[in-house]
Design a protein around this motif. Structure first.
Motif, PDB file in Angstrom:
ATOM      1  N   GLU A 127      43.316  51.686  31.902  1.00 29.83           N
ATOM      2  CA  GLU A 127      44.574  51.111  31.433  1.00 29.83           C
ATOM      3  C   GLU A 127      45.178  50.173  32.472  1.00 29.83           C
ATOM      4  OE1 GLU A 127      46.945  54.518  30.580  1.00 29.83           O
ATOM      5  OE2 GLU A 127      46.000  54.899  28.616  1.00 29.83           O
ATOM      6  N   ALA A 128      45.106  50.569  33.748  1.00 35.11           N
ATOM      7  CA  ALA A 128      45.652  49.731  34.818  1.00 35.11           C
ATOM      8  C   ALA A 128      44.896  48.408  34.922  1.00 35.11           C
ATOM      9  CB  ALA A 128      45.614  50.474  36.150  1.00 35.11           C
ATOM     10  N   LEU A 129      43.564  48.468  34.803  1.00 37.74           N
ATOM     11  CA  LEU A 129      42.754  47.252  34.846  1.00 37.74           C
ATOM     12  C   LEU A 129      43.088  46.326  33.678  1.00 37.74           C
ATOM     13  CD1 LEU A 129      39.279  48.624  35.956  1.00 37.74           C
ATOM     14  CD2 LEU A 129      40.603  46.843  37.123  1.00 37.74           C
ATOM     15  N   GLU A 130      43.266  46.902  32.507  1.00 44.04           N
ATOM     16  CA  GLU A 130      43.611  46.098  31.333  1.00 44.04           C
ATOM     17  C   GLU A 130      44.983  45.452  31.494  1.00 44.04           C
ATOM     18  OE1 GLU A 130      41.833  45.199  28.839  1.00 44.04           O
ATOM     19  OE2 GLU A 130      40.059  46.436  29.258  1.00 44.04           O
ATOM     20  N   SER A 131      45.924  46.176  32.110  1.00 46.09           N
ATOM     21  CA  SER A 131      47.282  45.649  32.250  1.00 46.09           C
ATOM     22  C   SER A 131      47.329  44.416  33.147  1.00 46.09           C
ATOM     23  CB  SER A 131      48.222  46.724  32.802  1.00 46.09           C
ATOM     24  OG  SER A 131      47.977  46.984  34.175  1.00 46.09           O
ATOM     25  N   VAL A 132      46.371  44.296  34.092  1.00 49.12           N
ATOM     26  CA  VAL A 132      46.326  43.117  34.971  1.00 49.12           C
ATOM     27  C   VAL A 132      45.199  42.165  34.573  1.00 49.12           C
ATOM     28  CG1 VAL A 132      47.388  44.344  36.909  1.00 49.12           C
ATOM     29  CG2 VAL A 132      44.879  44.300  36.713  1.00 49.12           C
ATOM     30  N   ARG A 133      44.643  42.387  33.375  1.00 50.39           N
ATOM     31  CA  ARG A 133      43.621  41.508  32.802  1.00 50.39           C
ATOM     32  C   ARG A 133      42.355  41.434  33.652  1.00 50.39           C
ATOM     33  NH1 ARG A 133      47.460  36.527  30.505  1.00 50.39           N
ATOM     34  NH2 ARG A 133      48.599  37.808  29.019  1.00 50.39           N
ATOM     35  N   LEU A 134      41.926  42.594  34.136  1.00 51.13           N
ATOM     36  CA  LEU A 134      40.675  42.690  34.906  1.00 51.13           C
ATOM     37  C   LEU A 134      39.786  43.787  34.322  1.00 51.13           C
ATOM     38  CD1 LEU A 134      41.967  42.347  38.594  1.00 51.13           C
ATOM     39  CD2 LEU A 134      40.708  40.635  37.272  1.00 51.13           C
TER      40      LEU A 134
END
Length: 339
Positions: A127-134
């Motif tokens: 989820e954290a990676l998706e939130s920063v588009r990575l």
């Protein structure tokens, strides 16, 4: 507006002071700061080096203990609480990523230390990676990323802990101008999407003006002015704020009496100064023409003394050093400020 948009308080500082011992005795880095930051605000601490803004951030984080005053987090007094007991996370300028670990492992590390279950760790890191588009970058090493991508990994590593408040200490300072501007937009998007409270330290006026809901301008360990970006820029309450936030023309003493017919200290922004054909304009000679892309700053020396900067659109403006011009500004554009 000096009050937070949210009625719920994320951070409150009450009479906070911080002194350090030096060869010259006690040095006051923060000198009696009172501040309320609402939940979900993007709040910037803006000021030059040594103004106290970074010390305030470190006090909120728990890296420093105040000499006097109280610090409240979500209504709870955390003045004496250690950093690890505060529901905040900090993002630094240097990223501080582990070079031998993958992006995924870097972000997961803090959750492992907290002994979060594996399934939950995987979900939260994803989820954290998706939130920063990575979302597809988890297997890469930091050395395989651009500066902007590494900064977003550092941000994701802080976000994965789901803090109530995210503290950002000059996080874009190491990036080039183009990337910094792109990351400003990205940071504001992330903050808005997640609804987190961001407290952002910067000395870059443009950065603070473009991103913040509110700004505290620091000078000499104190808050010089607190308000929205528009308040700060259009209605500076001191000559320090007027000069530090943007470019301005400051008139005081004899210049104020001669040019404005008024006593005190006043400011006029360059975009409010016009080159005019009117006989009532102030006669001046152009000393320098500063090309800034969409605009030019025209630095003029007035007949009788004094300097004025005028701003004009680059397209259609053709002026040269040494040219004689007349300058004018409306009475409405003259702002009285403190000394």
């Amino acid at each position: 507006m000096t009050e937070p948009q949210s009625e719920r308080r994320a951070i409150e500082l009450v009479g906070v002071r911080k002194s350090f011992a030096s060869g010259r005795g006690e040095v006051s880095a923060v000198d009696g700061v009172d501040l309320v930051i609402g939940e979900g605000e993007f709040f910037s601490l803006l000021g030059p080096s040594g103004s106290g803004k970074t010390t305030v951030l470190r006090l909120i984080a728990g890296f420093e203990t105040p000499t006097a005053g109280r610090i409240m987090l979500g209504g709870v007094d955390v003045t004496d609480a250690p950093a690890y007991d505060r529901d905040v996370n900090t993002v630094f300028q240097d990223y501080a990523l582990f070079p031998h670990m993958s992006v995924f492992d870097n972000i997961e590390y803090g959750l492992k230390v907290k002994k979060v279950a594996k399934d939950e760790r995987i979900q939260r890191v994803t989820e954290a990676l998706e939130s920063v588009r990575l979302g597809t970058f988890g297997d890469r090493l930091p050395s395989q990323l651009s500066g902007g991508q590494r900064q977003r990994v550092a941000l994701a590593r802080a976000l994965v802990n789901r803090p109530k408040v995210l503290l950002l200490d000059e996080p874009l300072g190491a990036l080039d101008l183009k990337l910094r501007e792109e990351m400003q937009i990205e940071l504001k998007r992330i903050q808005r999407d997640l609804g987190l409270t961001f407290i952002y330290v910067t000395h870059d006026q443009g950065e603070a003006l473009s991103m913040s809901d509110r700004i505290a301008v620091f000078n000499g360990g104190r808050i010089e002015q607190l308000g929205t970006p528009r308040d700060i820029y259009e209605h500076p309450r001191s000559s320090f704020t007027a000069k530090f936030v943007g470019v301005t023309n400051l008139f005081e003493g004899d210049d104020a009496r001669r040019l404005l017919g008024r006593v005190g200290t006043f400011t006029v922004r360059p975009e409010d100064v016009e080159l005019t054909e009117s006989a009532e304009g102030h006669v001046a000679a152009i000393a320098e023409v500063q090309y800034l892309g969409p605009v030019v700053h025209i630095h003029c020396v007035l007949d009788g003394g004094g300097k004025v900067i005028a701003s004009a659109a680059s397209k259609g403006t053709s002026v040269v050093v040494g040219q004689r011009v007349r300058l004018a500004w409306s009475a409405d554009s003259v702002m009285a400020v403190g000394s």
